[in-house]
Design a protein around this motif. Structure first.
Motif, mmCIF file in Angstrom:
data_model
loop_
_atom_site.group_PDB
_atom_site.id
_atom_site.type_symbol
_atom_site.label_atom_id
_atom_site.label_comp_id
_atom_site.label_asym_id
_atom_site.label_seq_id
_atom_site.Cartn_x
_atom_site.Cartn_y
_atom_site.Cartn_z
ATOM 1 N N THR A 119 0.827 -1.214 0.000
ATOM 2 C CA THR A 119 0.000 0.000 0.000
ATOM 3 C C THR A 119 0.859 1.262 0.000
ATOM 4 N N GLU A 127 -1.489 6.242 -6.937
ATOM 5 C CA GLU A 127 -2.610 5.418 -7.389
ATOM 6 C C GLU A 127 -3.768 5.343 -6.381
ATOM 7 N N TRP A 128 -3.605 5.993 -5.252
ATOM 8 C CA TRP A 128 -4.651 5.905 -4.223
ATOM 9 C C TRP A 128 -5.811 6.812 -4.608
ATOM 10 N N TRP A 131 -10.213 6.802 0.441
ATOM 11 C CA TRP A 131 -10.665 5.763 1.369
ATOM 12 C C TRP A 131 -11.890 5.021 0.832
ATOM 13 N N GLU A 132 -11.849 3.719 0.927
ATOM 14 C CA GLU A 132 -13.015 2.915 0.536
ATOM 15 C C GLU A 132 -13.268 1.867 1.606
ATOM 16 N N GLU A 134 -13.898 -1.275 1.736
ATOM 17 C CA GLU A 134 -13.300 -2.609 1.729
ATOM 18 C C GLU A 134 -11.969 -2.645 0.979
ATOM 19 N N GLN A 135 -11.282 -1.542 1.094
ATOM 20 C CA GLN A 135 -10.016 -1.397 0.387
ATOM 21 C C GLN A 135 -8.856 -1.898 1.255
ATOM 22 N N PHE A 136 -7.917 -2.596 0.640
ATOM 23 C CA PHE A 136 -6.647 -2.973 1.289
ATOM 24 C C PHE A 136 -6.845 -3.714 2.607
#
Ligand code: GLV
Length: 315
Positions: A119, A127-128, A131-132, A134-136
């Protein structure tokens, strides 16, 4: 008396040697030819994990040779049988690097489990996307089952450091280790059982003919799906091709590695995989620890050349 340092030694140890002996230092990078030329007439050879110490080098040194002092806890680079046959001593640097190496193992568990390197790369490459929900997603150490393969000094220190994470601890060891098991609340299993239940598997064995490739296609296939492998002992304990396959196709979710089969070469496959955390053999690489190792390494030489038992012999 002559002491040949195959490569270099931090000043904390080198100074102790130069105060007492004629010291010749090979320098970096390692020059095998230099070592062979300068070993002749040496009373002590200071080696490290990158310096093979085999029969030919011992013979080249000559009959006055008394000790091979390794600047490392691992001593798989030394032909200990040849050392024994010649009535020499070989020494290593245990204890002083236990904590540094154990801390790195825990750092690799967390870096691999929480996808820190992957990350960080995404972030730095711009590339970020923000915030999501269910991300990472990674996995926590707390509540995990940690399998320590080898429950010696470093394995046990890892167990201690993990106390606050409230993990389930299981281990394998050639010895029963009953007292240590009770002290750390850890359960001894055989390797297959350990692999089947562990969310994290951390390797802490010496490299010997018995442990070479002990982690291979067959053993990896027994790992729990989603398990994370950490290796801070020796690269050749793991079959790298099988590891790459297990990281690409399962069952492993990730690996954190400090050591490699053919250092300093690292297979491109491992480098390309997003689910590897790769550091360059830095388990003991803190100022305090390397100085303590250098001091112990020198003390081993001084003891043997003074006709005494060395503090930390392996032969
Ligand atoms: C380093 O690899 C050591 O064995 O101390």
């Amino acid at each position: 008396m002559k002491v040949v340092v195959a490569r270099t030694l931090p000043a904390a140890g080198l100074q102790k040697l130069t105060e007492r002996f004629d010291v010749e230092v090979g320098g970096l990078p390692f020059d095998r030819q230099w070592l062979y030329e300068h070993a002749a007439g040496a009373h002590a050879i200071v080696a490290d994990p990158t310096v093979p110490v085999q029969r030919d080098l011992l013979d080249r040194a000559g009959d006055q040779l008394k000790v091979v002092s390794n600047f490392a806890v691992g001593f798989d680079n030394i032909d200990t049988e040849a050392v024994r046959e010649r009535g020499l001593r070989a020494t290593n640097t245990p204890n002083v690097l236990t904590n540094a190496t154990a801390e790195l193992a825990v750092a690799l568990m967390q870096a691999a489990g929480r996808r820190i390197v992957e990350t960080d790369g995404i972030f730095r490459r711009g590339e970020w996307v923000g915030w999501e929900p269910e991300q990472f997603l990674g996995r926590e150490l707390s509540g995990a089952t940690v399998g320590l393969v080898g429950f010696g000094r470093i394995g046990q220190r890892v167990a201690e450091l993990l106390t606050g994470f409230e993990v389930e601890l299981v281990f394998t060891d050639a010895q029963p280790m009953d007292e240590a098991a009770a002290r750390h609340g850890a359960q001894r299993l055989d390797l297959d059982e350990l692999l089947a239940v562990s969310d994290y598997v951390s390797l802490h064995v010496n490299l010997t003919p018995e442990t070479k490739h002990m982690v291979n296609a067959e053993t990896l296939a027994r790992c729990k799906p989603g398990a994370i492998l950490v290796n801070t002992c020796r690269g050749s304990v793991v079959d790298t091709a099988a590891l790459v396959d297990a990281l690409k196709n399962g069952p492993l979710a990730a690996a954190g590695l400090d050591v490699y089969e053919n250092e300093p070469a690292v297979p491109e496959d491992l480098v390309q995989l997003p689910n590897t955390v790769l550091v360059p053999h830095v388990g003991s690489a803190t100022r305090a620890t390397r100085d303590a190792m250098a001091t112990l390494c020198a003390d081993n030489v001084i003891a043997v050349l003074s006709g005494e038992d060395p503090p930390t012999p392996v032969v």
